[in-house]
Write an enzyme that holds these catalytic residues in place. Structure first.
Site, PDB file in Angstrom:
ATOM      1  N   GLU A  46       0.984  -1.125   0.116  1.00 17.26           N
ATOM      2  CA  GLU A  46       0.008  -0.036  -0.095  1.00 17.26           C
ATOM      3  C   GLU A  46       0.799   1.256   0.123  1.00 17.26           C
ATOM      4  O   GLU A  46       0.885   2.082   1.076  1.00 17.26           O
ATOM      5  CB  GLU A  46      -0.924  -0.126   1.258  1.00 17.26           C
ATOM      6  CG  GLU A  46      -1.993  -1.253   1.002  1.00 17.26           C
ATOM      7  CD  GLU A  46      -3.084  -0.950   2.464  1.00 17.26           C
ATOM      8  OE1 GLU A  46      -3.071  -0.111   3.267  1.00 17.26           O
ATOM      9  OE2 GLU A  46      -4.083  -1.913   2.291  1.00 17.26           O
ATOM     10  N   GLU A  97      -5.287  -8.684   0.778  1.00 16.18           N
ATOM     11  CA  GLU A  97      -5.865  -8.352   1.828  1.00 16.18           C
ATOM     12  C   GLU A  97      -7.400  -8.029   1.811  1.00 16.18           C
ATOM     13  O   GLU A  97      -7.895  -7.408   0.734  1.00 16.18           O
ATOM     14  CB  GLU A  97      -5.223  -7.101   2.561  1.00 16.18           C
ATOM     15  CG  GLU A  97      -3.953  -7.003   3.299  1.00 16.18           C
ATOM     16  CD  GLU A  97      -3.697  -5.628   3.931  1.00 16.18           C
ATOM     17  OE1 GLU A  97      -4.576  -5.082   4.365  1.00 16.18           O
ATOM     18  OE2 GLU A  97      -2.453  -5.684   3.885  1.00 16.18           O
TER      19      GLU A  97
HETATM   20  C1  FCB Z   1      -4.362  -1.980   5.463  1.00 18.33           C
HETATM   21  C2  FCB Z   1      -3.123  -2.312   5.899  1.00 18.33           C
HETATM   22  C3  FCB Z   1      -2.762  -3.228   6.880  1.00 18.33           C
HETATM   23  C4  FCB Z   1      -4.065  -3.345   8.052  1.00 18.33           C
HETATM   24  C5  FCB Z   1      -5.469  -3.125   7.211  1.00 18.33           C
HETATM   25  C6  FCB Z   1      -6.777  -3.076   8.018  1.00 18.33           C
HETATM   26  O1  FCB Z   1      -4.490  -0.786   5.015  1.00 18.33           O
HETATM   27  O2  FCB Z   1      -2.221  -2.752   4.914  1.00 18.33           O
HETATM   28  O3  FCB Z   1      -1.697  -3.255   7.735  1.00 18.33           O
HETATM   29  O4  FCB Z   1      -3.891  -2.274   8.968  1.00 18.33           O
HETATM   30  O5  FCB Z   1      -5.280  -2.018   6.468  1.00 18.33           O
END
Ligand code: FCB
Length: 484
Positions: free
Chosen positions: A168, A375
């Protein structure tokens, strides 16, 4: 419509994800030096309740137990990140064999458990010494990042299934250096764009360094949190243009150099009042476009935007913490409207259709590039029931909807190779400290005891059967589940 028993392809990879600073603790052991998050946590008012990652989940000491849990759940892959200040304290110069040894043991234990290690080189814990020299606003950091990447590639080598350069970079650049709600807490639009560029450059240099050590067939990736923003009024040209502008400064600022080898012209025009981008040197964009094997996508929720008419105070419901400097560089006349619920404990709206839209959009823009959801997950205020268990039906429901959307994208012909649930364990949720729990395993922060939640057992059954049963069959799934 939900397919009653959606079946996923045999080679679809199921995993879960964590990040070093969020779980490891042991911040000053075995030669690790401070990262920008250690410093940020010690700055009063920056992190809820003054929480720090000093102990976190104590994964640094409890990793054998965590690997056993991963194996018990039947996860096929585990996505984790390496703490740069453990491996190369200070971010330049000598490497620390004890830091590498920690990850080497972890990787061996995962392989022994039949779990594929998926590694991220940078999930936000920049060595503080590099920050003191300007951090990601300094071009030199990109060069240092490549050195670090080359070193760990040599040490962990072909034991790693997928090498991911950055997690990210939008958050690193725009929350870290723009709005300052993440470490290092800088509030400057110019710094945010400089950081974005040096992250792009660092990605390219590090990717090339990894390939130079491990060969061209090494699986190389980057994880982006691509934003799904919709116009408030789809018939309004002004609102559609607002969405175009946000797509540039949120998504194409990375997709452009990394995948197309150039920054989009509209991004440069939209941000011309902030910078002439002269920090981009000849050849940088081509360097950033290192060929990728797979693109990692993180998805949580959607947002709605429109041109701000200045008739009422500007709305800033973009899902990120408040700051007097907007992370949306060059977009001062765009506002974000609150979204209809339901919401998670982060205040993020629950909208699985955004997952389908995003995968379809990126899969269509880049048809030859396989995608992986690196994620997705939800924070809720879990409670431990009288029976000692965590019956987190809200999380199961969130996961069900989003995994179903991944299946719909596959049905639509999008090449999605895997899904990583955020997160394996409750952990340090950045500015929100330990208040927000994302885990499928509960961590009691007093005893550090781990308890698999219902969602963990449900996910385990899904992996075992490759079938997503209807949501109302969840209780049977949990009763029949093998994992407890
Ligand atoms: C993302 C991050 C991760 C976590 C999630 C909820 O932005 O990559 O580390 O905090 O959100």
């Amino acid at each position: 419509m939900t397919n009653p028993h959606r079946t996923f392809p045999k080679d679809f990879l199921w995993g879960s994800a964590t990040a070093s600073y969020q779980i490891e603790g042991a911040v000053d052991e075995d030669g690790r030096t401070p990262s920008i998050w250690d410093t940020y946590c010690r700055t009063p008012g920056m992190v809820l309740n003054g929480d720090t990652g000093d102990v976190a989940d104590d994964h640094y000491h409890r990793w054998p137990e965590d690997v056993a849990l991963i194996k018990g759940l039947g996860l096929q892959a585990y996505r984790f990140s390496l703490a740069w200040p453990r491996i190369q304290p200070g971010g330049s110069g000598a490497f620390n064999p004890k830091g590498v040894a920690f990850y080497s043991r972890l990787v061996d234990a995962l392989l022994e458990a039949g779990v594929q290690p998926v590694t991220t080189l940078y999930h936000w814990d920049l060595p503080q010494e590099l920050e003191d020299a300007g951090g990601w606003t300094n071009r030199e950091t990109a060069l240092r990042f490549a050195d670090y990447a080359e070193h760990v590639a040599g040490k962990l080598g072909d034991r790693i299934s997928v090498w991911t350069t950055l997690n990210e970079p939008w958050c690193s650049a725009f929350l870290g250096y723009g709005s300052g709600v993440h470490a290092p807490g800088v509030r400057s639009s110019l710094a945010a764009l400089q950081a974005a560029h040096h992250l792009n450059l660092g990605h390219g240099l590090a990717g090339r360094a990894i390939r130079s050590v491990l060969g061209e067939s090494t699986q190389l990736s980057v994880t982006l949190n691509l934003h799904v923003t919709r116009p408030v009024d789809p018939d309004s040209e002004a609102d559609r243009d607002a969405v175009r502008q946000l797509d540039a400064v949120a998504n194409r600022v990375f997709l452009g150099p990394m995948l197309d080898g150039a920054y989009p012209a509209d991004l440069l025009a939209d941000t011309a009042s902030v910078t002439d981008w002269s920090f981009v040197k000849d050849g940088d964009e081509a360097t950033a476009a290192v060929p990728l094997s797979v693109l990692g996508i993180n998805y949580y929720s959607t947002s709605r935007a429109q041109r701000w008419t200045r008739e009422a105070p500007k709305l800033q419901a973009d899902g990120h913490a408040d700051s007097d400097v907007s992370p949306w560089v060059g977009a001062d006349d765009i506002e974000f409207l609150p979204q209809p619920g339901p919401y998670t404990a982060m205040g993020w709206n629950i909208d699985p259709s955004g997952m389908l839209e995003l995968l379809t959009d990126i899969g269509t823009r880049y048809p030859d590039l396989p995608l992986m959801v690196t994620e997705n997950g939800a924070a809720f205020y879990d409670e431990v029931s009288a029976d000692g268990e965590v019956h987190d039906a809200d999380r199961v429901s969130y996961l069900h909807g989003h995994i179903n959307a991944v299946g719909e994208a596959i049905d639509a012909g999008i090449d999605v190779r895997g899904y990583f649930l955020w997160s394996l364990l409750d952990n340090f949720e950045w500015s929100w400290g330990y208040d927000r729990r994302f885990g499928i395993i509960r961590v009691d922060y007093d005893t550090l005891q781990r308890t698999v939640k219902d969602s963990g057992r449900w996910y385990s059954e899904l992996i075992r059967t490759r079938q997503l049963p209807p949501l109302d069959a969840t209780s049977q799934v949990l009763d029949a589940g093998m994992v407890g």
